[in-house]
Write a protein that holds these residues in place. Structure first.
Motif, short mmCIF file in Angstrom:
data_model
loop_
_atom_site.label_atom_id
_atom_site.label_comp_id
_atom_site.label_asym_id
_atom_site.label_seq_id
_atom_site.Cartn_x
_atom_site.Cartn_y
_atom_site.Cartn_z
N ASN A 173 0.85 -1.20 0.00
CA ASN A 173 0.00 0.00 0.00
C ASN A 173 0.88 1.24 0.00
O ASN A 173 1.99 1.22 0.52
CB ASN A 173 -0.89 0.05 1.24
N ASN A 220 1.88 -4.69 -7.37
CA ASN A 220 0.56 -4.09 -7.53
C ASN A 220 0.20 -3.26 -6.29
O ASN A 220 -0.74 -3.59 -5.56
CB ASN A 220 -0.49 -5.17 -7.77
N GLU A 223 -1.36 -0.76 -3.74
CA GLU A 223 -2.71 -0.17 -3.67
C GLU A 223 -2.64 1.24 -3.13
O GLU A 223 -2.06 1.48 -2.07
CB GLU A 223 -3.60 -1.03 -2.79
N SER A 273 -4.01 3.90 -1.02
CA SER A 273 -4.91 3.74 0.13
C SER A 273 -5.31 5.04 0.79
O SER A 273 -5.95 5.02 1.84
CB SER A 273 -4.25 2.81 1.16
#
Length: 328
Positions: free
Chosen positions: A166, A214, A216, A218
Motif C-alpha cells: 500500500n 501491484n 494499492e 490507500s
C-alpha cells in the motif's frame, strides 16, 4: 507483514516526517516496525540515529543499504544480507540510508530494460532491497515495513513502489504539491502493467521471491497547514478544496481499473485519512531529541503551550494510524 510507503513526486510535503511519526505510533500500539530508508537524502536515518551511529554504518564494514547492494552495483553478485540496526529499548529497526544509494538508482535503469526482456539479472537487481528487508521481516515477524522514498519518479522509487502493498500520498495544500500529483497515477499504472506483463511471461522459475508489483493507493494526508482560531487559514483552504478532484482524476481513476471513478463528493470522505498541522518549533526539538513530537517532555525543552501541542500531535497520529491500519 504489510509493506507501506508514503510517496509524492513533490518534495517538502511532510513525507518523511509523517512516515517517521506513523512508525513510532505503530510501535507504541504494540507492533514491530522496520524502517527502510531508500531516500539518498537520508532524512529518515538522521531523524532516528545519532551521527556517530550513522558514521559507523557508512564505514568500510558498514550496515547501510548501499553496503548490501555493492555486489549488484559492481556486477559481482547478488545482494549481501545484512541485519538492520535496532533502536534501543524499542521494537523498531532501521536499514540506514546512504547518499551513495544514488549509484544503485543509476544501475536500475539498465536493470529495467532486462526486466522487460525477462532476463533474470534484471529481476535480481530490481528486487534486491525487497528481498533484503523481507527476509529480515519474516524472520523477526515484523508487522509493518515502512519504506521512505525520495521525491521523484526515478528507477529506485519504481523498484520500491512495486515492492509495496500500500502507499499513501502526503500533500501540502498548494499549487506545487497538487501539480506534482498529476503524473503519479499514469506513471504507476505504466510501471505496474510492465512489471506484471514481464513476470507473467517468465518461462523459468527463479530461486528468489518476486513482489506482486501491484501497490494499492490507500489514501492521502494533508499536512503543514497553519491555523487561525482553530481553522486552517484561507490560503490553505483554497488549495485544500481542490485536492479531492486532483486525487480522483490523477491518482484514483488511473489506478482503480473501474469503469466509473469515485464520485467527487466521496473522495474526501473515503480517501482523506488524515490532516496534520504544522508544529513549527517542535520539529527541531524532536529532531534534536531523536523522538517523535508526541513523546517530547520538559527535559527536551517543552514548555508552556508546547505541552498542549504534544498532546494534540499524539491524538492526531492516533487517529491517523488507526485509519491506516483499517485501510491496509
Amino acid at each position: 507483514m504489510k509493506i507501506l510507503s508514503f510517496f509524492n513526486n513533490k518534495g517538502g510535503v511532510g513525507k518523511t516526517t509523517s512516515l517517521y511519526h506513523v512508525g513510532f505510533k505503530l510501535e507504541q500500539m504494540g507492533y514491530k516496525v522496520l524502517f527502510v530508508d531508500c531516500d539518498p537524502q537520508c532524512n529518515l536515518t538522521s531523524h532516528i540515529l545519532e551521527f556517530d551511529v550513522i558514521e559507523n554504518a557508512w564505514s568500510e564494514e558498514g550496515k547501510s543499504i548501499y553496503d548490501a547492494l555493492k555486489p549488484i552495483i559492481k556486477g559481482a553478485g547478488d545482494v549481501k544480507y545484512i541485519e538492520p540496526l535496532k533502536i534501543e529499548k524499542r521494537k523498531i529497526w532501521i536499514y540506514p540510508g546512504d547518499l551513495l544509494l544514488s549509484n544503485y538508482d543509476s544501475a536500475l535503469s539498465e536493470s529495467w530494460t532486462q526486466v522487460l526482456a525477462r532476463q533474470e539479472r534484471g529481476f535480481r537487481s530490481t528486487t534486491a532491497i525487497y528481498r533484503l528487508f523481507t527476509k529480515f521481516a519474516e524472520d523477526k515477524e515484523i508487522d509493518y515495513v515502512l519504506v521512505d522514498l525520495g521525491p521523484n519518479l526515478g528507477s529506485l522509487n519504481r523498484a520500491m513502489l512495486l515492492s509495496c502493498d500500500n502507499f499513501f500520498i502526503p500533500l501540502i495544500p498548494d499549487l506545487f504539491s497538487l501539480r506534482g500529483s498529476q503524473n503519479l497515477g499514469a506513471t504507476l499504472v505504466n510501471w505496474i502493467e510492465e512489471w506484471q506483463d514481464s513476470i507473467e511471461r517468465i518461462k523459468v522459475d527463479f530461486e528468489f521471491k518476486l513482489p506482486q508489483g501491484n501497490p494499492e493507493f490507500s489514501g492521502y494526508i494533508t499536512s503543514q497547514f497553519n491555523e487561525f482560531r482553530k481553522r486552517p487559514v484561507k490560503a490553505w483552504q483554497r488549495w485544500e478544496s481542490e485536492i479531492p478532484q486532483y486525487i480522483r482524476d490523477y491518482v484514483y481513476s488511473p489506478l482503480a481499473k473501474k469503469d466509473l471513478p469515485l464520485d467527487i463528493e466521496k473522495v474526501e470522505e473515503e480517501l482523506k485519512i488524515g490532516q496534520v498541522k504544522n508544529y513549527n518549533s517542535l520539529i527541531p526539538l524532536a529532531q534534536t531529541a531523536l523522538k517523535p513530537i508526541f513523546e517530547l517532555t520538559s527535559k527536551d525543552g517543552i514548555i508552556g503551550d508546547h505541552h498542549r501541542y504534544v498532546k494534540e500531535c499524539s491524538a492526531s497520529y492516533d487517529e491517523l494510524v488507526n485509519k491506516i491500519i483499517s485501510k491496509v
